[in-house]
Design a protein around this motif. Structure first.
Motif, mmCIF file in Angstrom:
data_model
loop_
_atom_site.group_PDB
_atom_site.id
_atom_site.type_symbol
_atom_site.label_atom_id
_atom_site.label_comp_id
_atom_site.label_asym_id
_atom_site.label_seq_id
_atom_site.Cartn_x
_atom_site.Cartn_y
_atom_site.Cartn_z
ATOM 1 N N SER A 140 -10.712 4.222 -2.722
ATOM 2 C CA SER A 140 -9.757 4.026 -1.629
ATOM 3 C C SER A 140 -10.366 4.470 -0.307
ATOM 4 O O SER A 140 -10.316 3.753 0.705
ATOM 5 C CB SER A 140 -8.469 4.809 -1.911
ATOM 6 O OG SER A 140 -7.822 4.343 -3.083
ATOM 7 N N LEU A 141 -10.963 5.654 -0.314
ATOM 8 C CA LEU A 141 -11.606 6.145 0.906
ATOM 9 C C LEU A 141 -12.743 5.227 1.323
ATOM 10 O O LEU A 141 -12.927 4.945 2.517
ATOM 11 C CB LEU A 141 -12.128 7.564 0.690
ATOM 12 C CG LEU A 141 -12.882 8.189 1.875
ATOM 13 C CD1 LEU A 141 -11.981 8.278 3.100
ATOM 14 C CD2 LEU A 141 -13.433 9.563 1.501
ATOM 15 N N MET A 181 -11.333 10.939 11.896
ATOM 16 C CA MET A 181 -12.466 11.856 11.777
ATOM 17 C C MET A 181 -12.388 12.680 10.494
ATOM 18 O O MET A 181 -13.414 12.975 9.868
ATOM 19 C CB MET A 181 -12.508 12.768 13.009
ATOM 20 C CG MET A 181 -13.833 13.511 13.149
ATOM 21 S SD MET A 181 -15.227 12.389 13.184
ATOM 22 C CE MET A 181 -16.371 13.253 12.122
ATOM 23 N N ARG A 182 -11.185 13.050 10.063
ATOM 24 C CA ARG A 182 -11.059 13.790 8.802
ATOM 25 C C ARG A 182 -11.554 12.949 7.626
ATOM 26 O O ARG A 182 -12.150 13.470 6.673
ATOM 27 C CB ARG A 182 -9.596 14.176 8.559
ATOM 28 C CG ARG A 182 -9.125 15.420 9.308
ATOM 29 C CD ARG A 182 -7.725 15.795 8.869
ATOM 30 N NE ARG A 182 -7.673 16.093 7.430
ATOM 31 C CZ ARG A 182 -6.535 16.105 6.732
ATOM 32 N NH1 ARG A 182 -5.382 15.812 7.313
ATOM 33 N NH2 ARG A 182 -6.569 16.405 5.438
ATOM 34 N N LEU A 183 -11.335 11.662 7.706
ATOM 35 C CA LEU A 183 -11.789 10.770 6.640
ATOM 36 C C LEU A 183 -13.310 10.664 6.641
ATOM 37 O O LEU A 183 -13.947 10.635 5.586
ATOM 38 C CB LEU A 183 -11.164 9.389 6.809
ATOM 39 C CG LEU A 183 -9.630 9.335 6.889
ATOM 40 C CD1 LEU A 183 -9.150 7.899 7.070
ATOM 41 C CD2 LEU A 183 -9.005 9.948 5.635
ATOM 42 N N VAL A 184 -13.880 10.597 7.830
ATOM 43 C CA VAL A 184 -15.345 10.544 7.941
ATOM 44 C C VAL A 184 -15.960 11.834 7.389
ATOM 45 O O VAL A 184 -16.952 11.798 6.645
ATOM 46 C CB VAL A 184 -15.771 10.328 9.405
ATOM 47 C CG1 VAL A 184 -17.287 10.464 9.548
ATOM 48 C CG2 VAL A 184 -15.323 8.958 9.881
ATOM 49 N N LEU A 202 0.828 -1.206 0.000
ATOM 50 C CA LEU A 202 0.000 0.000 0.000
ATOM 51 C C LEU A 202 0.864 1.258 0.000
ATOM 52 O O LEU A 202 0.579 2.218 -0.723
ATOM 53 C CB LEU A 202 -0.929 0.001 1.211
ATOM 54 C CG LEU A 202 -1.769 1.259 1.409
ATOM 55 C CD1 LEU A 202 -2.723 1.469 0.239
ATOM 56 C CD2 LEU A 202 -2.545 1.199 2.722
ATOM 57 N N LYS A 203 1.906 1.272 0.796
ATOM 58 C CA LYS A 203 2.763 2.455 0.882
ATOM 59 C C LYS A 203 3.433 2.764 -0.455
ATOM 60 O O LYS A 203 3.710 3.930 -0.764
ATOM 61 C CB LYS A 203 3.816 2.263 1.979
ATOM 62 C CG LYS A 203 3.229 2.346 3.384
ATOM 63 C CD LYS A 203 4.313 2.347 4.446
ATOM 64 C CE LYS A 203 5.025 1.009 4.535
ATOM 65 N NZ LYS A 203 5.986 0.971 5.661
ATOM 66 N N LYS A 204 3.652 1.731 -1.272
ATOM 67 C CA LYS A 204 4.249 1.945 -2.589
ATOM 68 C C LYS A 204 3.259 2.592 -3.553
ATOM 69 O O LYS A 204 3.632 3.424 -4.381
ATOM 70 C CB LYS A 204 4.728 0.610 -3.173
ATOM 71 C CG LYS A 204 5.901 -0.014 -2.446
ATOM 72 C CD LYS A 204 6.238 -1.378 -3.049
ATOM 73 C CE LYS A 204 7.350 -2.062 -2.281
ATOM 74 N NZ LYS A 204 7.643 -3.426 -2.812
ATOM 75 N N GLU A 205 1.983 2.221 -3.458
ATOM 76 C CA GLU A 205 0.952 2.740 -4.373
ATOM 77 C C GLU A 205 -0.339 3.011 -3.593
ATOM 78 O O GLU A 205 -1.281 2.226 -3.659
ATOM 79 C CB GLU A 205 0.697 1.766 -5.520
ATOM 80 C CG GLU A 205 1.881 1.556 -6.452
ATOM 81 C CD GLU A 205 1.505 0.750 -7.671
ATOM 82 O OE1 GLU A 205 0.620 1.194 -8.429
ATOM 83 O OE2 GLU A 205 2.074 -0.333 -7.860
ATOM 84 N N PRO A 206 -0.390 4.119 -2.867
ATOM 85 C CA PRO A 206 -1.553 4.384 -2.004
ATOM 86 C C PRO A 206 -2.835 4.741 -2.749
ATOM 87 O O PRO A 206 -3.886 4.869 -2.115
ATOM 88 C CB PRO A 206 -1.079 5.550 -1.129
ATOM 89 C CG PRO A 206 0.008 6.212 -1.922
ATOM 90 C CD PRO A 206 0.685 5.111 -2.681
ATOM 91 N N SER A 258 -1.987 10.931 1.828
ATOM 92 C CA SER A 258 -1.843 10.471 0.438
ATOM 93 C C SER A 258 -3.108 10.598 -0.402
ATOM 94 O O SER A 258 -3.027 10.684 -1.630
ATOM 95 C CB SER A 258 -1.384 9.004 0.418
ATOM 96 O OG SER A 258 -2.344 8.165 1.044
ATOM 97 N N LEU A 259 -4.275 10.625 0.224
ATOM 98 C CA LEU A 259 -5.517 10.726 -0.551
ATOM 99 C C LEU A 259 -5.906 12.194 -0.739
ATOM 100 O O LEU A 259 -5.795 12.992 0.203
ATOM 101 C CB LEU A 259 -6.656 9.993 0.162
ATOM 102 C CG LEU A 259 -6.516 8.483 0.335
ATOM 103 C CD1 LEU A 259 -7.751 7.912 1.016
ATOM 104 C CD2 LEU A 259 -6.275 7.790 -0.995
ATOM 105 N N PRO A 260 -6.380 12.571 -1.912
ATOM 106 C CA PRO A 260 -6.799 13.957 -2.165
ATOM 107 C C PRO A 260 -8.160 14.243 -1.540
ATOM 108 O O PRO A 260 -9.183 14.336 -2.234
ATOM 109 C CB PRO A 260 -6.854 14.017 -3.695
ATOM 110 C CG PRO A 260 -7.192 12.622 -4.116
ATOM 111 C CD PRO A 260 -6.506 11.726 -3.128
ATOM 112 N N LEU A 261 -8.177 14.397 -0.222
ATOM 113 C CA LEU A 261 -9.440 14.496 0.499
ATOM 114 C C LEU A 261 -10.259 15.713 0.085
ATOM 115 O O LEU A 261 -11.491 15.646 0.017
ATOM 116 C CB LEU A 261 -9.182 14.529 2.003
ATOM 117 C CG LEU A 261 -8.547 13.268 2.598
ATOM 118 C CD1 LEU A 261 -8.348 13.430 4.102
ATOM 119 C CD2 LEU A 261 -9.396 12.038 2.301
#
Length: 543
Positions: free
Chosen positions: A460-461, A476-479, A403-407, A435-438
């Motif tokens: 991914s999310l 919480m930021r992801l939620v 995962l760390k190689k290709e998140p 790594s995700l464009p939230l």
């Protein structure tokens, strides 16, 4: 007597205005597009061939994108039914055109086809057409060939192919061979080729080698009745393989390919044993088609497979089949009395369970799994991960490194979250937040489902959120990003996480965020779930 007389009886000639031009725009035709992507000696279509000239028009009509041939495949396998009303309307339009072949009348047929799905109406239409006397059949044939070769829209092409099959002209075979390489049209070409060729079975077999999705499913179902030993061998070695679900073809290939007969030989080559493993596993999984309970030879074939595995085979797919057999034999809720009548006797089950245990305990499997977990090949890694769970090998560090190689590889988040625990979740959340464009993901609610290209970050999310409920107060930021996501799935996954946390573990600002989300929410069902969450009710409860 000509072919039209033979098919339909006495021909009827009617005067009509000659057709001067085609009623559609001048986009490239689907046939010419596909023909340009056929390469000598190359299977299927060259790069770019799968994207049809009408893709933009199809995309504009719906936010749901079907894989090539999927809509027709699902319709024929799971919905059934024939639309006789549409068939009647279509016959009326074709009858009018055959009497007066004008641009306007041709356009009416074309426009009707563009707006309707041919698959549900074509059988009753063809049945009615065979009995129709008031039709100029030469003109119908010309219409069919025109639509098949000159239309830039897919539904008229399907209609044209179906009609060409009705006439069964040898001169159309190359057209059918070309168009059939695209999964969207393989079903229609399969029927047409069967009517147009003296050796239709060989044509279907050759075409089946060029497709691997719904087209492969339609073709193999027809080939499963073969008596040709070469085709039988192909069915159990290659034919069952498809990109939709092996479960669709496991049964017809096991039966039609005479898997039992092939397994009764003393020496089984590696390729055949691997194929037998995949067929057995698919039969056990079952689902959309016939399964192990339908397969009369299932118990005998399974026992023969285990006999071979006891000799020390090492393919991970074969390990998966052995474990699937073990689970199948251990089912407590199954009707073992009925299964016993098909060979799954108590004695046979006990013997095969002993074999499964002995096979999975062979020492070489551990090294084989660890090798697979270090593989860069996604399929090999997935097989190793599944085997690791059976052998109680902790595969999470391998998932984490990948995962760390290709998140932005969505499936890798799924693997990490499956085996995540309290000591790991903080690192997982930190990687996701960095790594995700939230901000891009949280662009505001829409009615988009969010599948396919362009939605990798959203997926991914989604994989994180669907398991985040096990970790209250983490992410919480992801939620928050999920609640404001453009895709319905992620908004639902964020609500699922919050619901599983429980209101007593919510941050102080979450209720106000949910109230704002409810006001913005365009989907009534999601809004109801938000309101239930705020009230502390189960998400799916009706007020």
């Amino acid at each position: 007597m000509g072919v039209f007389d033979w098919l339909f009886g006495k021909r009827r000639e009617e005067p009509g205005e000659p057709l001067q031009q085609f009623p559609w725009d001048r986009r490239p035709s689907i046939y010419e597009h596909l023909k340009a992507h056929v390469r000598s000696g190359q299977k299927g279509l060259a790069e770019g061939g799968q994207t049809l000239p009408d893709e933009a028009q199809i995309a504009a009509k719906s936010t749901v994108r079907w894989a090539a041939g999927a809509m027709d495949g699902v319709s024929t396998h799971h919905m059934g039914g024939k639309n006789t009303d549409e068939a009647s309307q279509l016959l009326k339009l074709v009858r009018t055109y055959s009497t007066s072949p004008t641009v306007r009348n041709k356009a009416k047929v074309y426009e009707f086809l563009v707006e309707n799905h041919v698959v549900s109406a074509i059988d009753p239409f063809l049945e009615a057409l065979r009995e129709e006397a008031a039709v100029n059949h030469e003109r119908v044939y010309d219409l069919a060939r025109s639509f098949a070769t000159e239309s830039p829209a897919r539904e008229p092409v399907k209609f044209g192919i179906a009609l060409l099959g009705l006439f069964g002209q040898e001169q159309d075979i190359d057209i059918l061979r070309t168009i059939g390489r695209h999964e969207e049209f393989t079903l229609f070409c399969a029927v047409a080729l069967g009517n147009s060729c003296e050796d239709g079975e060989s044509e279907l077999w050759e075409l089946a080698k060029h497709v691997d999705g719904w087209g492969r499913i339609h073709l193999v179902e027809r080939l499963s009745k073969t008596e040709n030993p070469d085709i039988k061998d192909w069915l159990i070695r290659e034919g069952y393989k498809n990109s939709i679900m092996f479960e669709y073809l496991a049964y017809p290939c096991a039966v039609g390919g005479s898997l039992l007969e092939a397994m009764e030989t003393d020496e089984i080559d590696d390729d055949l044993l691997l194929s037998a493993a995949e067929i057995i596993k698919a039969l056990i999984v079952g689902g959309p088609a016939e399964n192990m309970d339908d397969y009369e030879d299932g118990a005998v074939v399974t026992h023969l497979f285990l006999n071979q595995m006891e000799k020390g085979r090492s393919a991970l797919s074969e390990f998966q089949a052995v474990n699937a057999i073990r689970v199948f034999l251990s089912e407590k809720e199954a009707d073992w009395q009925a299964r016993g009548n098909r060979g799954w006797t108590v004695e046979k089950r006990e013997e095969m369970l002993r074999q499964c245990s002995a096979i999975t305990q062979q020492p070489h499997w551990r090294d084989r799994v660890l090798t697979g977990l270090r593989s860069e090949d996604d399929v090999e890694f997935d097989l190793a991960g599944r085997a690791a769970a059976v052998l109680q090998i902790d595969a999470w560090p391998f998932h984490w490194d990948r995962l760390k190689k290709e998140p932005l590889q969505a499936g890798r988040w799924f693997g990490v979250m499956q085996d995540c625990n309290d000591s790991r979740i903080a690192d997982v959340v930190a990687l996701a937040e960095s790594s995700l464009p939230l901000q891009q993901i949280a662009s505001g609610p829409s009615t988009a489902i969010g599948l396919g290209p362009g939605y990798e970050a959203h997926s991914s999310l989604g994989f994180i959120l669907q398991d985040l409920g096990r970790f209250p107060r983490h992410g919480m930021r992801l939620v928050e990003a999920g609640l404001q996501c453009s895709t319905i799935r992620n908004r639902n996954m964020a609500l699922k996480a919050l619901s599983e946390w429980g209101k007593d573990k919510w941050p102080a600002n979450i209720v106000s965020l949910l109230k704002e989300a409810s006001e913005r929410e365009p989907d009534q069902e999601v809004r109801r779930r938000i309101d239930n969450a705020i009230a502390g009710r189960p998400l799916d409860e009706n007020e």
